[in-house]
Enzyme design. Structure first.
Site, short mmCIF file in Angstrom:
data_model
loop_
_atom_site.label_atom_id
_atom_site.label_comp_id
_atom_site.label_asym_id
_atom_site.label_seq_id
_atom_site.Cartn_x
_atom_site.Cartn_y
_atom_site.Cartn_z
N TYR A 17 0.81 -1.22 0.00
CA TYR A 17 0.00 0.00 0.00
C TYR A 17 0.85 1.26 0.00
O TYR A 17 0.40 2.31 -0.46
CB TYR A 17 -0.93 -0.01 1.21
CG TYR A 17 -2.12 -0.91 1.00
CD1 TYR A 17 -3.27 -0.44 0.38
CD2 TYR A 17 -2.09 -2.25 1.39
CE1 TYR A 17 -4.35 -1.26 0.15
CE2 TYR A 17 -3.16 -3.09 1.15
CZ TYR A 17 -4.30 -2.59 0.55
OH TYR A 17 -5.37 -3.40 0.30
N GLU A 166 6.33 8.05 5.40
CA GLU A 166 5.21 8.29 4.50
C GLU A 166 4.02 8.82 5.30
O GLU A 166 3.64 8.23 6.30
CB GLU A 166 4.83 6.97 3.82
CG GLU A 166 3.83 7.14 2.72
CD GLU A 166 4.25 8.24 1.77
OE1 GLU A 166 5.16 7.99 0.98
OE2 GLU A 166 3.68 9.35 1.81
N LYS A 225 7.09 10.64 12.64
CA LYS A 225 6.05 9.79 12.05
C LYS A 225 5.18 9.18 13.15
O LYS A 225 3.95 9.22 13.09
CB LYS A 225 6.71 8.71 11.20
CG LYS A 225 5.79 7.64 10.68
CD LYS A 225 4.81 8.20 9.65
CE LYS A 225 3.71 7.24 9.33
NZ LYS A 225 3.82 6.50 8.15
N ALA A 228 3.07 11.98 14.77
CA ALA A 228 1.96 12.47 13.94
C ALA A 228 0.79 11.49 14.02
O ALA A 228 -0.36 11.89 14.25
CB ALA A 228 2.42 12.63 12.49
N CYS A 281 -1.70 1.68 10.62
CA CYS A 281 -0.73 2.56 11.29
C CYS A 281 -1.06 2.97 12.71
O CYS A 281 -0.20 2.86 13.59
CB CYS A 281 -0.54 3.81 10.46
SG CYS A 281 0.45 3.50 9.00
N PHE A 282 -2.27 3.49 12.93
CA PHE A 282 -2.52 4.16 14.20
C PHE A 282 -2.21 3.29 15.42
O PHE A 282 -1.40 3.64 16.28
CB PHE A 282 -3.98 4.63 14.28
CG PHE A 282 -4.26 5.90 13.53
CD1 PHE A 282 -3.25 6.51 12.78
CD2 PHE A 282 -5.49 6.50 13.58
CE1 PHE A 282 -3.50 7.69 12.08
CE2 PHE A 282 -5.76 7.68 12.89
CZ PHE A 282 -4.77 8.27 12.14
C1 UDX Z 1 -2.89 7.28 8.70
C2 UDX Z 1 -2.34 8.71 8.67
O1 UDX Z 1 -3.42 9.63 8.43
C3 UDX Z 1 -1.27 8.85 7.59
O2 UDX Z 1 -0.70 10.14 7.63
C4 UDX Z 1 -0.21 7.80 7.84
O3 UDX Z 1 0.77 7.84 6.83
C5 UDX Z 1 -0.81 6.41 7.90
O4 UDX Z 1 -1.84 6.37 8.88
P1 UDX Z 1 -4.64 5.90 7.23
O5 UDX Z 1 -4.53 4.88 8.31
O6 UDX Z 1 -4.48 5.46 5.82
O7 UDX Z 1 -3.53 7.05 7.45
O8 UDX Z 1 -6.06 6.62 7.31
P2 UDX Z 1 -6.69 7.81 8.18
O9 UDX Z 1 -7.46 8.68 7.26
O10 UDX Z 1 -5.69 8.47 9.04
O11 UDX Z 1 -7.76 7.05 9.08
C6 UDX Z 1 -7.40 6.14 10.11
C7 UDX Z 1 -8.63 5.64 10.82
O12 UDX Z 1 -9.22 6.65 11.63
C8 UDX Z 1 -9.74 5.15 9.89
O13 UDX Z 1 -10.30 3.97 10.40
C9 UDX Z 1 -10.73 6.28 9.89
O14 UDX Z 1 -12.04 5.84 9.59
C10 UDX Z 1 -10.61 6.76 11.33
N1 UDX Z 1 -11.01 8.16 11.50
C11 UDX Z 1 -10.32 9.17 10.90
C12 UDX Z 1 -12.11 8.46 12.30
O15 UDX Z 1 -12.74 7.58 12.86
N2 UDX Z 1 -12.46 9.79 12.46
C13 UDX Z 1 -11.78 10.80 11.87
O16 UDX Z 1 -12.15 11.97 12.09
C14 UDX Z 1 -10.68 10.49 11.06
P1 ADP Z 2 2.54 -1.37 3.63
O1 ADP Z 2 1.16 -0.91 4.01
O2 ADP Z 2 3.58 -0.92 4.64
O3 ADP Z 2 2.92 -1.02 2.24
P2 ADP Z 2 2.08 -4.14 2.79
O4 ADP Z 2 1.91 -5.36 3.62
O5 ADP Z 2 0.94 -3.66 1.97
O6 ADP Z 2 2.57 -2.98 3.79
O7 ADP Z 2 3.33 -4.31 1.81
C1 ADP Z 2 4.58 -4.78 2.17
C2 ADP Z 2 5.12 -5.67 1.05
O8 ADP Z 2 6.50 -5.97 1.33
C3 ADP Z 2 4.43 -7.02 0.89
O9 ADP Z 2 3.91 -7.14 -0.42
C4 ADP Z 2 5.55 -8.06 1.16
O10 ADP Z 2 5.45 -9.20 0.32
C5 ADP Z 2 6.80 -7.27 0.82
N1 ADP Z 2 8.03 -7.77 1.44
C6 ADP Z 2 8.25 -8.08 2.73
N2 ADP Z 2 9.53 -8.48 2.92
C7 ADP Z 2 10.14 -8.44 1.71
C8 ADP Z 2 11.49 -8.73 1.23
N3 ADP Z 2 12.45 -9.16 2.06
N4 ADP Z 2 11.75 -8.58 -0.08
C9 ADP Z 2 10.78 -8.13 -0.94
N5 ADP Z 2 9.52 -7.84 -0.55
C10 ADP Z 2 9.19 -7.98 0.75
#
Ligand code: UDX
Ligand code: ADP
Length: 477
Positions: A17, A166, A225, A228, A281-282
């Protein structure tokens, strides 16, 4: 050779992702740079190379267009990890760093085994000086470990490590990558470190205004990171805490959020009360922060941040409990339709989605869970439930009924999912849910027809007029 201060070839390890969309945008905006994305998962790479852009492994609005523009020109997806490392001057590490589920730090620390494997692989096959960029979210001081691994391999090559976290949010990844609020680049304060920082600045400067490119020490960047994400999650937990109070006192949490959000010191974003935050992430980052604080002997700080996760667990539990309580204290044998499974709209990602936890709790009470999500496939939903079953977290630790698989039905369109339901639970805020013909849905449901709106996207008053027993989050009556 020396660390370059301008690069023409980039490799990214990890086509997930983060890696996929980020590299697609770099390739789109820098046609002079050859960008190769590698992954050990051959199916994933095949999907990135699929002739039909509808089949990309990551769904993000606008992503298919970006990939369509750059793929085959200067953007390549391959499983040939070694070759790609050798051909690149700059290597991004963008592999997953899930919460560790074993041994020391279980349930809190980040599992760095994938990052470590990458570092070892780079060390083993590097054929020249390289800039290594940490893109995965990592605990503070990981760069130091990566550098030690890289330098332990006896070679004449030097490595400069950068931290470039990121901040893109899923569902808006392409937009966030095109116009980021800021781009953080942390590097060592040495001659080589400065060259590496400059090389990455030159990549992003192709489309991001220079004043938005912030350069810092490596550790500041790594910690920024985590901080944030902790602050953003804390806002959601704070408004969710108030939602519980609103329900008891008769206030409306959306009105409260709107009122406080107009204070420019507070701001209006991330104040939408919900069934609980999810995403990769969170929770992971806060638990990581908590682990770090304990490690550095700061238990009070650790406890402060841990409460954000506890409040989120409480919110998911409160939602599930409300469904059971309202349906006359049992959901056994009742059809509960889940609208949405993804952790937020406009993504097919389900990691840590509140839906998984709510489903577990209702399945424990033997509900029949019928799911419709416009982008999430059946295999994913089943594997999410199985994963939690095998890796119980503190909050969802009880076993499921033996026949749970028969109790979960997944649909590819909404009509049948909604028919003859006892209750509907909105778990994801997909726009289409608000556009359904709710009058017709009502006619086809058991009465009383309950709707639990975990995202407050439906018009409560209108729903009640139709005849629904409608419950939103934080909507006191
Ligand atoms: C988060 C950070 O925003 C981003 O900067 C970081 O790089 C990765 O983590 P993400 O997890 O993709 O991004 O989505 P985000 O929009 O932050 O939402 C996280 C969760 O909080 C979701 O489940 C969302 O539905 C929830 N959320 C968000 C709420 O419930 N209320 C809000 O007001 C905002
Ligand atoms: P993110 O949200 O951080 O991008 P994902 O799970 O979506 O996490 O993606 C991580 C990717 O990294 C997976 O597709 C996984 O197969 C790949 N990966 C993990 N370890 C290795 C490695 N040693 N070499 C190449 N790819 C890898």
């Amino acid at each position: 050779m020396a660390i370059p201060n301008k690069v023409n070839s980039i490799c990214c390890i990890g086509a997930g992702y983060v890696g996929g969309p980020t590299m697609a945008v770099i390739a789109q905006k820098c046609p002079h740079i050859r960008v190769t994305v590698v992954d050990i998962n051959a199916d994933r790479i095949a999907a990135w190379n699929d002739g039909d852009l509808e089949n990309l492994p990551v769904y993000e609005p606008g992503l298919a267009e970006v990939v369509g523009e750059a793929r085959g020109r200067n953007l390549f997806f391959t499983t040939q990890v070694e070759k790609a490392i050798q051909e690149a001057e700059m290597i991004f590490i963008s592999v997953n760093t899930p919460t560790k589920m074993y041994g020391i730090g279980k349930g809190k620390a980040a599992d760095l085994k994938y990052v470590e494997l990458c570092a070892r692989q780079i060390a083993k096959c590097a054929n020249g000086d390289k800039i290594v960029v940490e893109k995965s979210t990592l605990p503070v001081r990981t760069a130091e470990s990566v550098k030690r691994i890289l330098e332990a391999e006896e070679s004449n090559h030097s490595f400069a490590i950068l931290s470039n976290p990121e901040f893109l949010a899923e569902g808006t990844a392409v937009k966030d990558l095109h116009r980021p609020d800021r781009m953080l680049i942390g590097g060592e304060q040495t001659e080589e470190g400065r060259r590496a920082i400059n090389a990455l600045v030159e990549v992003y400067a192709n489309w991001i205004p220079r004043e938005r490119l912030l350069t810092t020490k490596v550790w500041s960047s790594e910690l920024s990171k985590l901080t944030a994400n902790a602050f953003l999650a804390q806002r959601v937990s704070s408004i969710n805490a108030i939602s519980a109070l609103c329900e008891k006192t008769g206030a409306d949490v959306d009105e409260v959020a709107n009122a406080i959000g107009t204070d420019s010191r507070i701001g209006s974003k991330f104040l939408k009360s919900s069934v609980g935050f999810g995403g990769s992430c969170f929770q992971k980052d806060i638990l990581n922060l908590v682990y770090l604080c304990h490690h550095f002997g700061l238990p009070e700080v650790a406890e402060y941040w841990e409460q954000v996760v506890k409040m989120n667990d409480y919110q998911k539990h409160r939602f599930a409990k409300q469904v059971i309580d309202t349906l006359f204290n049992t959901v056994s044998g009742k059809k509960i339709t889940f609208l949405g499974w993804a952790f937020k709209k406009d993504t097919n990602d389900t990691r840590e989605s509140a839906a998984i936890y709510v489903a577990h709790e209702l399945l424990q009470d033997q509900a029949e869970i019928h799911v419709y999500d416009p982008k999430v496939k059946e295999e994913q939903i089943i594997s999410d439930i199985e994963y939690l079953l095998k890796n119980p977290s503190g909050y969802a630790s009880s076993a499921l009924p033996e026949n749970w698989r028969e109790l979960v039905v997944v649909y590819r369109e909404p009509v049948m999912a909604l028919k003859r339901a006892h209750a509907i639970a909105v778990l994801t805020e997909w726009d289409e849910f608000a556009e359904y013909d709710w009058q017709s849905v009502y006619k086809e449901m058991y009465k009383p027809a309950f709707v639990f709106d975990g995202r407050n996207i439906l018009d409560g008053e209108q729903m009640r007029q139709i005849g629904f027993e409608y419950k939103g989050i934080g909507k006191g009556e």
